[in-house]
Design an enzyme around this catalytic site. Structure first.
Site, PDB file in Angstrom:
ATOM      1  N   GLY A  34      20.346   2.939  22.475  1.00  9.32           N
ATOM      2  CA  GLY A  34      20.233   4.238  23.154  1.00  9.32           C
ATOM      3  C   GLY A  34      20.283   5.383  22.146  1.00  9.32           C
ATOM      4  O   GLY A  34      19.697   5.280  21.062  1.00  9.32           O
ATOM      5  N   GLU A  73       0.933  -4.960   0.696  1.00  6.52           N
ATOM      6  CA  GLU A  73       0.424  -6.332   0.475  1.00  6.52           C
ATOM      7  C   GLU A  73      -0.634  -6.671   1.527  1.00  6.52           C
ATOM      8  O   GLU A  73      -0.718  -7.792   2.022  1.00  6.52           O
ATOM      9  CB  GLU A  73       1.575  -7.342   0.423  1.00  6.52           C
ATOM     10  CG  GLU A  73       2.539  -7.013  -0.712  1.00  6.52           C
ATOM     11  CD  GLU A  73       3.295  -8.184  -1.297  1.00  6.52           C
ATOM     12  OE1 GLU A  73       2.912  -9.343  -1.059  1.00  6.52           O
ATOM     13  OE2 GLU A  73       4.275  -7.923  -2.020  1.00  6.52           O
ATOM     14  N   PRO A  88      -5.868   5.687  -6.184  1.00  9.63           N
ATOM     15  CA  PRO A  88      -6.060   6.731  -5.168  1.00  9.63           C
ATOM     16  C   PRO A  88      -7.268   6.457  -4.265  1.00  9.63           C
ATOM     17  O   PRO A  88      -7.214   6.700  -3.063  1.00  9.63           O
ATOM     18  CB  PRO A  88      -6.261   8.001  -6.013  1.00  9.63           C
ATOM     19  CG  PRO A  88      -5.499   7.729  -7.275  1.00  9.63           C
ATOM     20  CD  PRO A  88      -5.630   6.249  -7.522  1.00  9.63           C
ATOM     21  N   GLN A 106      16.205   1.079  21.240  1.00 11.84           N
ATOM     22  CA  GLN A 106      16.348   1.229  22.694  1.00 11.84           C
ATOM     23  C   GLN A 106      17.682   0.665  23.188  1.00 11.84           C
ATOM     24  O   GLN A 106      18.362   1.282  24.000  1.00 11.84           O
ATOM     25  CB  GLN A 106      15.162   0.523  23.383  1.00 11.84           C
ATOM     26  CG  GLN A 106      14.885   1.030  24.773  1.00 11.84           C
ATOM     27  CD  GLN A 106      14.421   2.484  24.760  1.00 11.84           C
ATOM     28  OE1 GLN A 106      13.983   3.003  23.746  1.00 11.84           O
ATOM     29  NE2 GLN A 106      14.563   3.149  25.890  1.00 11.84           N
ATOM     30  N   THR A 150       5.252  -0.286  -6.937  1.00  8.29           N
ATOM     31  CA  THR A 150       6.683  -0.573  -6.751  1.00  8.29           C
ATOM     32  C   THR A 150       7.340  -0.906  -8.083  1.00  8.29           C
ATOM     33  O   THR A 150       6.800  -1.696  -8.865  1.00  8.29           O
ATOM     34  CB  THR A 150       6.859  -1.757  -5.766  1.00  8.29           C
ATOM     35  OG1 THR A 150       6.252  -1.399  -4.520  1.00  8.29           O
ATOM     36  CG2 THR A 150       8.327  -2.085  -5.548  1.00  8.29           C
TER      37      THR A 150
HETATM   38  C1  LIG Z   1       6.087   1.720  -0.489  1.00  7.22           C
HETATM   39  C2  LIG Z   1       4.796   1.153  -0.993  1.00  7.22           C
HETATM   40  C3  LIG Z   1       4.815   0.209  -2.011  1.00  7.22           C
HETATM   41  C4  LIG Z   1       3.620  -0.266  -2.548  1.00  7.22           C
HETATM   42  N1  LIG Z   1       3.655  -1.112  -3.635  1.00  7.22           N
HETATM   43  C5  LIG Z   1       2.475  -1.442  -4.239  1.00  7.22           C
HETATM   44  C6  LIG Z   1       2.491  -2.174  -5.483  1.00  7.22           C
HETATM   45  O1  LIG Z   1       3.540  -2.550  -6.009  1.00  7.22           O
HETATM   46  N2  LIG Z   1       1.303  -2.440  -6.066  1.00  7.22           N
HETATM   47  C7  LIG Z   1       0.110  -2.042  -5.528  1.00  7.22           C
HETATM   48  O2  LIG Z   1      -0.933  -2.315  -6.138  1.00  7.22           O
HETATM   49  N3  LIG Z   1       0.055  -1.367  -4.350  1.00  7.22           N
HETATM   50  C8  LIG Z   1       1.219  -1.047  -3.714  1.00  7.22           C
HETATM   51  N4  LIG Z   1       1.196  -0.311  -2.549  1.00  7.22           N
HETATM   52  C9  LIG Z   1      -0.075   0.085  -1.985  1.00  7.22           C
HETATM   53  C10 LIG Z   1      -0.407  -0.624  -0.677  1.00  7.22           C
HETATM   54  O3  LIG Z   1      -0.725  -1.969  -0.913  1.00  7.22           O
HETATM   55  C11 LIG Z   1      -1.528   0.165   0.023  1.00  7.22           C
HETATM   56  O4  LIG Z   1      -0.948   1.384   0.464  1.00  7.22           O
HETATM   57  C12 LIG Z   1      -2.141  -0.598   1.176  1.00  7.22           C
HETATM   58  O5  LIG Z   1      -2.859  -1.710   0.713  1.00  7.22           O
HETATM   59  C13 LIG Z   1      -3.068   0.278   2.017  1.00  7.22           C
HETATM   60  O6  LIG Z   1      -3.955   1.000   1.220  1.00  7.22           O
HETATM   61  P1  LIG Z   1      -4.080   2.573   1.425  1.00  7.22           P
HETATM   62  O7  LIG Z   1      -2.715   3.136   1.412  1.00  7.22           O
HETATM   63  O8  LIG Z   1      -5.054   3.105   0.437  1.00  7.22           O
HETATM   64  O9  LIG Z   1      -4.643   2.750   2.868  1.00  7.22           O
HETATM   65  P2  LIG Z   1      -6.194   2.733   3.301  1.00  7.22           P
HETATM   66  O10 LIG Z   1      -6.867   1.568   2.681  1.00  7.22           O
HETATM   67  O11 LIG Z   1      -6.784   4.071   3.080  1.00  7.22           O
HETATM   68  O12 LIG Z   1      -6.061   2.441   4.851  1.00  7.22           O
HETATM   69  C14 LIG Z   1      -5.864   3.467   5.827  1.00  7.22           C
HETATM   70  C15 LIG Z   1      -5.996   2.795   7.195  1.00  7.22           C
HETATM   71  O13 LIG Z   1      -7.324   2.271   7.353  1.00  7.22           O
HETATM   72  C16 LIG Z   1      -7.241   0.889   7.680  1.00  7.22           C
HETATM   73  N5  LIG Z   1      -8.391   0.196   7.115  1.00  7.22           N
HETATM   74  C17 LIG Z   1      -8.803   0.201   5.820  1.00  7.22           C
HETATM   75  N6  LIG Z   1      -9.903  -0.576   5.693  1.00  7.22           N
HETATM   76  C18 LIG Z   1     -10.175  -1.085   6.915  1.00  7.22           C
HETATM   77  C19 LIG Z   1     -11.158  -1.964   7.441  1.00  7.22           C
HETATM   78  N7  LIG Z   1     -12.106  -2.499   6.652  1.00  7.22           N
HETATM   79  N8  LIG Z   1     -11.129  -2.268   8.763  1.00  7.22           N
HETATM   80  C20 LIG Z   1     -10.175  -1.739   9.561  1.00  7.22           C
HETATM   81  N9  LIG Z   1      -9.210  -0.901   9.134  1.00  7.22           N
HETATM   82  C21 LIG Z   1      -9.204  -0.581   7.835  1.00  7.22           C
HETATM   83  C22 LIG Z   1      -5.914   0.424   7.089  1.00  7.22           C
HETATM   84  O14 LIG Z   1      -5.444  -0.757   7.712  1.00  7.22           O
HETATM   85  C23 LIG Z   1      -5.044   1.622   7.377  1.00  7.22           C
HETATM   86  O15 LIG Z   1      -4.620   1.557   8.712  1.00  7.22           O
HETATM   87  C24 LIG Z   1       2.381   0.147  -1.981  1.00  7.22           C
HETATM   88  C25 LIG Z   1       2.371   1.062  -0.919  1.00  7.22           C
HETATM   89  C26 LIG Z   1       3.555   1.573  -0.439  1.00  7.22           C
HETATM   90  C27 LIG Z   1       3.495   2.599   0.673  1.00  7.22           C
END
Ligand SMILES: Cc1cc2nc3c(=O)[nH]c(=O)nc-3n(C[C@H](O)[C@H](O)[C@H](O)COP(=O)(O)OP(=O)(O)OC[C@H]3O[C@@H](n4cnc5c(N)ncnc54)[C@H](O)[C@@H]3O)c2cc1C
Length: 383
Positions: free
Chosen positions: A339, A363, A127, A336, A157
């Site tokens: 349409g 990833e 989280p 697009q 996943t």
């Molecule tokens: C469908 C799905 C499947 C997944 N499967 C897996 C899995 O199997 N195993 C696993 O471990 N994880 C998994 N994930 C997690 C996924 O890898 C993370 O959601 C992802 O790495 C982004 O982390 P976050 O969601 O906490 O976003 P955050 O890190 O909170 O990012 C929020 C935004 O801030 C940006 N941001 C963050 N840090 C910076 C920075 N330093 N500079 C600029 N921008 C920044 C991000 O690019 C994003 O736009 C999955 C996620 C989803 C949605």
């Protein structure tokens, strides 16, 4: 070892046919039911899809990265949820073990991963630790010849189907960041491990993500992958490889959408003409084709480089960044070209539009790929 060219072509052709004849007709149903039918999973097992990347010594096909990318492109031509069924076994769920595991660990798990009997998941995200994945707070406390794991992983996943997790946990609370993290093989039936309900997602229905909660989960020390403190390195190397696979899937999705656009534009008439005759429609098709070709060149070149044993951290990040952004633009243009029909569920285009959105997030988000590309470039050109 690489397959001979005939065998490789046969494999690609078999998968192309499987995608076209078995998976594509089920796309709508899988999205509606949020589940891939068991009969299809059984066919995937028979085709060897769960073991694409696993060494033949352990029952897999042992594809090179180039071959795996060619297969991933074929798999991209249908709903990405199908690939997710075995995607973790091919990539993030198995590769920590395959790359860094001991012979004993590999012999214990890889044969069942290769057949699909055992589903694997990769549990890094928490989280409070997403992009900043070195900030994991899940604890692994040494207790004799065991570790005791406590913490929660998020958005994992295949967690609801997994029999085995690769869990990144902090073994040394005094070392903040990457150095205090270790990787563990954690069986799903370990007492104290529980799985949350599958999340409601924007797209890729049929593929599930759940929380993984660990409360005093005892894991034998022999289940640690690599040395203590090497877990983050394991995770990053796994992702380096996984990013190329995802980038290849993006190319398949883009090629599928381009083909769908051409078919639709060659049937739909407005102003007394097929819309394919309008140069503004042609421009969208041309832009999508050009970008898909560029992504393919970058991905395949990087895959071949990786097969030589070279490090491809920069190139894999660039490939994932470019290909995932590219397929987003291609999907947007596809809506697009279609349409109003592009916005209506029956045509399947809006589903792809939602499905491919994920590729820019997991990833490593696009922003994280940009940071890696910039870091490596600054190193490369430092005077
Ligand atoms: C469908 C799905 C499947 C997944 N499967 C897996 C899995 O199997 N195993 C696993 O471990 N994880 C998994 N994930 C997690 C996924 O890898 C993370 O959601 C992802 O790495 C982004 O982390 P976050 O969601 O906490 O976003 P955050 O890190 O909170 O990012 C929020 C935004 O801030 C940006 N941001 C963050 N840090 C910076 C920075 N330093 N500079 C600029 N921008 C920044 C991000 O690019 C994003 O736009 C999955 C996620 C989803 C949605």
């Amino acid at each position: 070892m690489a397959l001979d060219l005939d065998t490789r072509d046969q494999l690609i052709e078999t998968i192309r046919r499987f995608v076209a004849e078995r998976l594509r007709p089920l796309e709508h149903q899988v999205a509606e039911d949020d589940a891939v039918p068991e009969s299809i999973v059984a066919e995937m097992r028979e085709l060897g899809l769960f073991g694409l990347s696993i060494d033949p010594e352990y029952g897999g096909l042992g594809l090179t990265m180039e071959e795996e990318c060619l297969v991933a492109i074929e798999l991209g031509r249908t709903s990405p949820a199908f690939r997710s069924v075995f995607g973790t076994n091919v990539g993030i769920g198995s590769q920590g073990l395959a790359m860094f595991g001991t012979d004993e660990q590999k012999a214990r798990f890889l044969p069942r991963i290769a057949t699909g009997e055992l589903i694997t998941s990769f549990a890094l995200t928490e989280p409070e630790a997403g992009s900043d994945s070195a900030a994991v707070t899940t604890r692994a406390t040494k207790d004799g010849d065991h570790y005791v794991l406590n913490g929660a992983k998020r958005f994992i996943t295949n967690a609801d189907k997994a029999g085995l997790f690769t869990v990144m946990a902090r073994t040394d609370p005094d070392k903040p960041g990457a150095k205090g993290v270790s990787a563990f093989l954690v069986p799903a039936d370990s007492p104290g491990l529980s799985i949350g309900k599958p999340e409601q997602k924007m797209g890729q229905h049929g593929a599930h993500v759940c929380d993984v909660i660990m409360e005093d989960v005892r894991v034998p020390a022999e289940n640690r992958i690599g040395a203590e403190g090497e877990g983050f390195k394991v995770a990053m190397q796994v992702l380096d490889r996984g990013r190329l696979h995802i980038a290849a899937v993006c190319i398949g999705c883009a090629e599928r959408l381009i083909a769908d656009c051409v078919t639709y534009a060659s049937e739909r008439k407005q102003f007394g003409k097929l819309i394919a005759e309008f140069q503004l429609i042609q421009a969208m098709i041309a832009d999508s084709r050009t970008e898909a070709m560029a992504a393919k060149a970058l991905v395949m070149e990087t895959a071949r480089l990786r097969d030589t044993g070279a490090s491809t951290t920069l190139e894999a990040a660039a490939a994932k960044y470019f290909a995932s952004e590219m397929v987003g633009r291609v999907a947007d243009r596809a809506v697009q070209v279609f349409g109003g029909a592009g916005y209506i569920a029956d045509y399947g285009i809006e589903r792809f539009y939602r499905d491919v959105r994920l590729f820019r997030i997991y990833e490593g988000s696009s922003q994280i790929q940009q940071l890696i590309i910039a870091r490596e470039t600054l190193k490369d050109y430092a005077g």
